[in-house]
Design an enzyme around this catalytic site. Structure first.
Site, PDB file in Angstrom:
ATOM      1  N   LYS A 167       0.837  -1.204   0.000  1.00 27.04           N
ATOM      2  CA  LYS A 167       0.000   0.000   0.000  1.00 27.04           C
ATOM      3  C   LYS A 167       0.875   1.259   0.000  1.00 27.04           C
ATOM      4  O   LYS A 167       0.674   2.171  -0.809  1.00 27.04           O
ATOM      5  CB  LYS A 167      -0.916  -0.023   1.233  1.00 27.04           C
ATOM      6  CG  LYS A 167      -1.895   1.135   1.249  1.00 27.04           C
ATOM      7  CD  LYS A 167      -2.762   1.119   2.499  1.00 27.04           C
ATOM      8  CE  LYS A 167      -3.730  -0.043   2.454  1.00 27.04           C
ATOM      9  NZ  LYS A 167      -4.522  -0.194   3.669  1.00 27.04           N
TER      10      LYS A 167
ATOM     11  N   ARG B 179      -3.094   3.075   8.797  1.00 23.71           N
ATOM     12  CA  ARG B 179      -3.461   1.812   8.131  1.00 23.71           C
ATOM     13  C   ARG B 179      -2.270   0.872   8.026  1.00 23.71           C
ATOM     14  O   ARG B 179      -1.154   1.313   7.779  1.00 23.71           O
ATOM     15  CB  ARG B 179      -3.920   2.075   6.691  1.00 23.71           C
ATOM     16  CG  ARG B 179      -5.167   2.876   6.554  1.00 23.71           C
ATOM     17  CD  ARG B 179      -5.340   3.225   5.078  1.00 23.71           C
ATOM     18  NE  ARG B 179      -6.331   4.251   4.891  1.00 23.71           N
ATOM     19  CZ  ARG B 179      -7.594   4.017   4.548  1.00 23.71           C
ATOM     20  NH1 ARG B 179      -7.996   2.796   4.340  1.00 23.71           N
ATOM     21  NH2 ARG B 179      -8.445   5.004   4.414  1.00 23.71           N
TER      22      ARG B 179
ATOM     23  N   GLY C 174      -7.750  -7.270   4.404  1.00 17.34           N
ATOM     24  CA  GLY C 174      -8.623  -7.344   5.572  1.00 17.34           C
ATOM     25  C   GLY C 174      -8.040  -8.085   6.757  1.00 17.34           C
ATOM     26  O   GLY C 174      -8.712  -8.274   7.768  1.00 17.34           O
TER      27      GLY C 174
ATOM     28  N   MET D  95      -5.314  -7.299   8.621  1.00 21.61           N
ATOM     29  CA  MET D  95      -4.751  -6.488   9.707  1.00 21.61           C
ATOM     30  C   MET D  95      -5.619  -5.255   9.935  1.00 21.61           C
ATOM     31  O   MET D  95      -6.657  -5.097   9.314  1.00 21.61           O
ATOM     32  CB  MET D  95      -3.322  -6.121   9.373  1.00 21.61           C
ATOM     33  CG  MET D  95      -2.412  -7.317   9.514  1.00 21.61           C
ATOM     34  SD  MET D  95      -0.773  -6.937   9.008  1.00 21.61           S
ATOM     35  CE  MET D  95      -0.975  -6.644   7.286  1.00 21.61           C
TER      36      MET D  95
ATOM     37  N   ARG E 248      -3.954  -1.531  -5.944  1.00 22.09           N
ATOM     38  CA  ARG E 248      -3.125  -2.741  -5.888  1.00 22.09           C
ATOM     39  C   ARG E 248      -3.581  -3.671  -7.004  1.00 22.09           C
ATOM     40  O   ARG E 248      -4.705  -3.520  -7.518  1.00 22.09           O
ATOM     41  CB  ARG E 248      -3.255  -3.449  -4.532  1.00 22.09           C
ATOM     42  CG  ARG E 248      -4.654  -3.856  -4.207  1.00 22.09           C
ATOM     43  CD  ARG E 248      -4.757  -4.438  -2.822  1.00 22.09           C
ATOM     44  NE  ARG E 248      -6.155  -4.553  -2.436  1.00 22.09           N
ATOM     45  CZ  ARG E 248      -6.586  -4.760  -1.211  1.00 22.09           C
ATOM     46  NH1 ARG E 248      -5.736  -4.842  -0.232  1.00 22.09           N
ATOM     47  NH2 ARG E 248      -7.870  -4.875  -0.941  1.00 22.09           N
TER      48      ARG E 248
ATOM     49  N   HIS F 226      -0.976 -45.155  -2.616  1.00 21.87           N
ATOM     50  CA  HIS F 226      -1.593 -45.742  -3.796  1.00 21.87           C
ATOM     51  C   HIS F 226      -2.762 -44.904  -4.280  1.00 21.87           C
ATOM     52  O   HIS F 226      -2.866 -44.546  -5.454  1.00 21.87           O
ATOM     53  CB  HIS F 226      -2.052 -47.169  -3.458  1.00 21.87           C
ATOM     54  CG  HIS F 226      -2.797 -47.833  -4.565  1.00 21.87           C
ATOM     55  ND1 HIS F 226      -4.173 -47.783  -4.646  1.00 21.87           N
ATOM     56  CD2 HIS F 226      -2.365 -48.498  -5.656  1.00 21.87           C
ATOM     57  CE1 HIS F 226      -4.551 -48.427  -5.737  1.00 21.87           C
ATOM     58  NE2 HIS F 226      -3.472 -48.872  -6.361  1.00 21.87           N
TER      59      HIS F 226
ATOM     60  N   SER G 148      15.981 -41.790 -16.122  1.00 24.70           N
ATOM     61  CA  SER G 148      14.765 -41.125 -15.673  1.00 24.70           C
ATOM     62  C   SER G 148      14.817 -41.135 -14.146  1.00 24.70           C
ATOM     63  O   SER G 148      14.814 -42.205 -13.525  1.00 24.70           O
ATOM     64  CB  SER G 148      13.545 -41.888 -16.187  1.00 24.70           C
ATOM     65  OG  SER G 148      12.382 -41.275 -15.724  1.00 24.70           O
TER      66      SER G 148
ATOM     67  N   CYS H 103      10.647 -38.381 -13.513  1.00 29.82           N
ATOM     68  CA  CYS H 103       9.301 -38.914 -13.696  1.00 29.82           C
ATOM     69  C   CYS H 103       8.585 -39.153 -12.361  1.00 29.82           C
ATOM     70  O   CYS H 103       7.492 -39.687 -12.325  1.00 29.82           O
ATOM     71  CB  CYS H 103       9.311 -40.195 -14.520  1.00 29.82           C
ATOM     72  SG  CYS H 103      10.081 -41.564 -13.652  1.00 29.82           S
TER      73      CYS H 103
ATOM     74  N   TYR I 134      13.779 -33.225 -19.753  1.00 28.20           N
ATOM     75  CA  TYR I 134      12.316 -33.245 -19.673  1.00 28.20           C
ATOM     76  C   TYR I 134      11.824 -33.526 -18.259  1.00 28.20           C
ATOM     77  O   TYR I 134      12.586 -33.988 -17.407  1.00 28.20           O
ATOM     78  CB  TYR I 134      11.747 -34.296 -20.632  1.00 28.20           C
ATOM     79  CG  TYR I 134      12.000 -35.725 -20.203  1.00 28.20           C
ATOM     80  CD1 TYR I 134      11.028 -36.452 -19.526  1.00 28.20           C
ATOM     81  CD2 TYR I 134      13.219 -36.343 -20.450  1.00 28.20           C
ATOM     82  CE1 TYR I 134      11.267 -37.759 -19.116  1.00 28.20           C
ATOM     83  CE2 TYR I 134      13.469 -37.636 -20.047  1.00 28.20           C
ATOM     84  CZ  TYR I 134      12.493 -38.341 -19.376  1.00 28.20           C
ATOM     85  OH  TYR I 134      12.716 -39.619 -18.953  1.00 28.20           O
TER      86      TYR I 134
HETATM   87  C1  PEP Z   1       9.622 -42.895  -8.534  1.00 30.41           C
HETATM   88  O1  PEP Z   1      10.117 -43.628  -7.680  1.00 30.41           O
HETATM   89  O2  PEP Z   1       9.801 -41.670  -8.576  1.00 30.41           O
HETATM   90  C2  PEP Z   1       8.756 -43.471  -9.559  1.00 30.41           C
HETATM   91  C3  PEP Z   1       8.300 -42.746 -10.564  1.00 30.41           C
HETATM   92  O3  PEP Z   1       8.403 -44.753  -9.385  1.00 30.41           O
HETATM   93  P1  PEP Z   1       7.183 -45.212  -8.456  1.00 30.41           P
HETATM   94  O4  PEP Z   1       6.531 -43.987  -7.931  1.00 30.41           O
HETATM   95  O5  PEP Z   1       6.308 -46.011  -9.322  1.00 30.41           O
HETATM   96  O6  PEP Z   1       7.900 -45.997  -7.436  1.00 30.41           O
END
Ligand code: PEP
Ligand code: MG
Length: 936
Positions: A47, A117, A126, A128, A361, A477, A804, A872, A892
């Site tokens: 502000k 203020r 809002g 404070m 703002r 899971h 990976s 991954c 990636y």
């Molecule tokens: C991991 O371990 O990051 C992975 C992708 O394999 P999972 O989660 O299936 O064990």
């Protein structure tokens, strides 16, 4: 750190004086608006910085000054005492203000009044406190009445000051004041505040003052200077009020920032019918449409608009009532938008037909509006594409890509768990997968409620709108499967006590029985009793455009974690550039496949196992074909089986119970015919199953016979999978579909494991592809998810075309804690108590796991220049982790289909924020990501 140990006692010792600690570096606690600018938010708060910017841009801002956030930090560092020199500097800034306004603070005849203020660095609307009309007392109020010729106005201001002061400085509940106001209105026969006469306000001021004296044992201060000092302290204290603390926690605002205090000459919207006050957005914050949007009240002050005492009028009415003011507001709004190059949320006051700006703002906006405004600002030439991308709030994408609970909805929240898979879902509670499936088939929307899910519940997860579990963490899971399917999931909700026998769960006082409506919000973890109307997911034209722009900026590729052709197709829709992880064990979970998998696991001999594998091969092959077709020449990384095998078998306790029941039946039955034989046969099967379940039992399955360890001991399993991959590739190639299979070996810890398996995979390829081997360019690589693999990456790269990083396992093994146990138990405590900055299973731990990745990357690239590298694990869809991946020079990230748009934007933001990352082995980067396409 600001730890809330300030002098919080109300009325008694509050404002006992300065700390006695020398000002030291603090000289310069106060800055006039002329001394600041928009870039000084850290020092002046949002502000203060914007008031300074507007002042210097020549906009009509009442003059004033800002006490810096540093002063607030010093206040807390002094244990809740104003630092030395602060009040002296404030007084001197006040003298300057008096000069500008031609009025004197505390002067009986011509008093200056100020507002005090709060103003934090990050907007906390809002949260404070604010006090208006500071400087009024029994004497100066008469001066204001005389100067304005409006006694009613003067006492209206005074009663507001005493009320705000009583509440903010002395901590008296607002309801106590409201009761007195209500009584007074009854006595004076006033329906609205504006009907109360001057005499009424005078009476009310006396009653308010009596309330303060009665509650605090000391009177409302008559000294203007003391009012100011107490007000400044109270605003500092409000940094640590409960709602501000909660807001900071939710919005991850550092507790250390502190708030600035803005002291500004009052302008009055309550002086008559040519006065007013309001709030206006320069564009519609719900839709993004480019029209002024807001409301105002005539003859009203500050808080009235938000307090809801009177219903404000839509801003369009102002055009009718005060056309000149409206026109000037419109011009100012445009000017501010151009200046800040963003939609603004402006507070204004009109005093006798003159417009004043009290605040501007960046306006809070809905996710849809955010996308539209970004694109419009680019098309209007106010922003570049890069700026628009850099400004996108990632949380907005989560909201847009999943159904959500509309803001402002009244909800009966009965419990909160972990926000495991974003989006909201509503349906009726069911407590087992079979019922979920049956009811869903009958057209009912269901929420599957389980203590935890196992692969055997998969059909229930598929049938349900969303999943709620009372155990398990963000990578349990249920969480992984739900995220993969794009279904909302709240997991680890220990408050929800499930009673399977009673078919109900309890949370606090609430009982939700099977068949009753329940809703979950997988973005916040909330569990809500009853049905909620959801806002649908929305891949708008604007979002599509932003994604296209992001693709033009980012260098990090985005692939999908997808385990079946339908998910692969969805991933393509969202812009996946391949599949980075196909968890083949998920392909075996369908009820019609489980028997063949069980046969494979139960096989006592190689021959028996091969017979079972022969049944599985066509299933795998057809899935792979579907995935290759969906990816049409983009790489498809297929991970060979990595299951804890026991997950495919029935639960040992249930088996024991069924055996006991059948044995009892056998003992009781007198029959000797076919029925008895059948029963004995079933009993034998069950006992064999139980023996196998027992033999597969592992003390710690996460560290047991998983991943490639299974492939090494039972090579025929991986042989079958490799065969299915290459057969599917061949079929597709013959159809004219380009394929780039990448066979990935999980859980490698030693190069010899990979060497052994790679040889077999290559042999299978040779056998299956035969003379067509040249047409099918494939890779064999490995996951790096065991610390030893990361540490010996140089050796491993000699056998791997790609790495990976399985950051789920790598995090778990680096920290030495099981992710499911950690998240359900101690991890939340660690994060809450700041032992860890964040949950390392959600946001990559750069210092530990990140180091291993960087090491492995460099060693790997040194050994094999063209090594392709990515992540991954779940981190592949987390924005902060994506920044790390970009900076480290990975090729990636791979994440679930529904997170792909988010990853595309985050990858572009990373490039914008960090520039082009140095790539280990730069020139030797993967020559063509879509190599298969070229080949087709
Ligand atoms: C991991 O371990 O990051 C992975 C992708 O394999 P999972 O989660 O299936 O064990
Ligand atoms: Mg893993």
């Amino acid at each position: 750190m600001i730890d809330g140990k300030a002098n919080t006692s109300r009325g008694g010792t509050a404002g006992a004086g300065e700390s006695g600690i020398p000002a030291g570096a603090g000289a310069g606690w106060v800055k006039s608006f002329e001394q600041g600018n928009a870039g000084m938010k850290a020092e002046l708060g949002g502000k203060g910085a914007n008031l300074a910017e507007m002042t210097n841009a020549g906009l009509p801002v009442p003059p004033g000054f800002t006490i810096t956030t540093e002063a607030c930090r010093a206040y807390y560092a002094c244990g809740g005492m104003l630092p030395d020199g602060l009040m002296a500097e404030t007084e001197s800034a006040l003298r300057e203000l008096e000069r500008k306004q031609g009025k004197t603070f505390g002067d009986a005849a011509n008093p200056l009044l100020v507002s005090v203020r709060s103003g934090s660095v990050t907007s906390m609307p809002g949260m404070m406190d604010t006090i208006l009309n500071v400087g009024l007392n029994d004497e100066t109020v008469r001066g204001v009445a005389a100067a304005s010729g409006n006694e009613r106005f003067a006492y209206d201001c005074y009663r507001r000051l005493v009320q705000m002061f009583g509440n903010v400085v002395f901590g008296i509940e607002p309801i106590r004041f409201e009761k007195l106001l209500h009584e007074l209105k009854r006595e004076t026969g006033s329906e609205h505040d504006r009907d109360v006469p001057a005499e009424g306000w005078k009476r009310l001021v006396d009653r308010y003052k009596a309330l303060i004296t009665g509650e605090c044992g000391k009177p409302f201060p008559q000294s203007a200077s003391e009012q100011l000092r107490l007000a400044v302290e109270a605003v500092f204290r409000s940094w640590n009020n409960q709602r501000a603390k909660v807001y900071r926690k939710v919005n991850r605002i550092p507790d250390e920032q502190g708030t600035a205090v803005n002291v500004q000459a009052m302008v009055f919207g309550n002086k008559g019918d040519d006065c007013g006050t309001g709030v206006v957005f320069t564009r519609n914050p719900s839709t993004g449409e480019k029209t002024l949007f807001g409301e105002y009240l005539t003859n009203a002050q500050g808080e009235d608009v938000v307090a809801g005492v009177r219903t404000p009028l839509p801003i369009a009415e102002l055009a009718r009532q005060m056309p000149d003011v409206y026109a000037s507001l419109q011009r100012t709004a445009e000017r501010l938008e151009r200046h800040y190059r963003d939609m603004q949320d402006i507070e204004f006051t009109v005093e006798h037909g003159k417009l004043y700006l009290l605040q501007t703002r960046g306006g809070k906006r809905s996710a849809q509006a955010a996308m539209k405004i970004s694109v419009d600002l680019v098309e209007e030439g106010l922003l570049t594409r890069e700026e628009a991308i850099a400004r996108i709030e990632i949380g907005h994408l989560d909201q847009l890509l999943h159904p959500a609970i509309p803001e402002g909805e009244r909800l009966d929240v009965v419990a909160t768990g972990l926000p495991a898979s974003p989006g909201a879902a509503t349906g009726i509670a069911v407590f087992d997968a079979d019922t979920a499936e049956a009811w869903a088939r009958a057209g009912r929307r269901v929420i599957l409620v389980r203590a935890e899910t196992t692969p055997e519940d998969i059909h229930g997860v598929l049938a349900a709108e969303g999943v709620l579990t009372s155990r398990g963490g963000m990578t349990s899971h249920a969480a992984v499967v739900a995220r993969g399917m794009g279904k909302p999931c709240v997991c680890g909700c220990e408050e929800a006590r499930i009673d399977l026998d009673a078919r109900e769960f309890r949370a606090g006082d609430a009982v939700i029985r099977e068949g009753e409506a329940v809703s979950i919000d997988g973005s916040s973890g909330r569990v809500i009793r009853g049905e909620v109307q959801l806002r649908a997911a929305d891949m708008s034209a604007e979002l599509a455009k932003l994604l296209e722009w992001a693709d033009g900026i980012r260098t990090l590729r985005v692939a999908a974690n997808a385990d079946n052709p339908a998910d692969a197709a969805k991933a393509r829709e969202f812009g996946a550039e391949g599949i980075g992880l196909c968890r083949t064990e998920h392909m075996f979970l369908a009820p019609d496949r489980l028997p063949a998998v069980r046969e494979m696991i139960l096989a006592e001999t190689k021959r028996e196992r091969e017979a079972a594998l022969a049944k599985l091969l066509p299933m795998q092959r057809s899935d792979f074909e579907g995935m290759f077709r969906a990816m049409d020449g983009l790489p498809v990384t297929i991970r060979l089986l990595d299951p804890p095998l026991h997950e495919f078998l029935p639960n040992a306790d249930e088996l024991r119970q069924r055996i006991a029941e059948l044995s009892a039946e056998n003992a009781a039955a007198a029959d000797v015919g076919a029925a008895a034989n059948d029963r004995r046969e079933s009993l034998r099967e069950l006992e064999a199953m139980l023996r196998k379940v027992r033999s597969l039992h592992e003390a710690n399955p996460m560290l047991g016979q998983r991943g490639c360890r299974l492939g090494v001991l039972f090579p025929e399993i991986y042989d079958m999978q490799a065969e299915a991959v290459f057969l599917a590739a061949l079929t597709c190639l013959r159809e004219g579909v380009a394929v780039v299979p990448e066979v990935m070996v999980p859980l490698v810890g030693h190069v010899n494991e990979l060497r052994f398996l790679r040889e077999r995979i290559e042999r299978t390829a040779e056998r299956v592809l035969g003379g067509e081997a040249d047409r099918c360019r494939f890779k064999v690589g490995t996951m790096i998810e065991v610390p030893r693999a990361a540490l010996t990456a140089g050796q491993i790269a000699e056998c791997a075309d790609f790495f990976s990083f399985g950051t789920n396992d790598l995090t778990q093994m680096t920290y030495g804690c099981s992710r499911d146990d950690a998240e359900g138990k101690f991890l939340t405590h660690y994060v809450d108590h700041k032992l860890l900055p964040h949950n390392p299973f959600q946001t990559l731990d750069r210092e530990g796991v990140g180091r291993l990745i960087e090491w492995a990357l460099h060693q790997g690239k040194a050994a094999r220049r063209e090594l392709k590298t990515g992540v991954c694990g779940e981190h592949g869809g987390d924005p902060q982790s994506i920044f790390f991946c970009h900076a480290a020079g990975l090729d990636y990230v791979s994440c679930s289909p529904y997170r792909i748009p988010l990853a595309r934007i985050a990858a572009a933001q990373a490039r914008l924020a960090l520039g082009t990352a140095p790539r280990p082995g730069e020139a030797e980067r993967e020559p063509a990501w879509t190599a298969g396409r070229d080949a087709s």
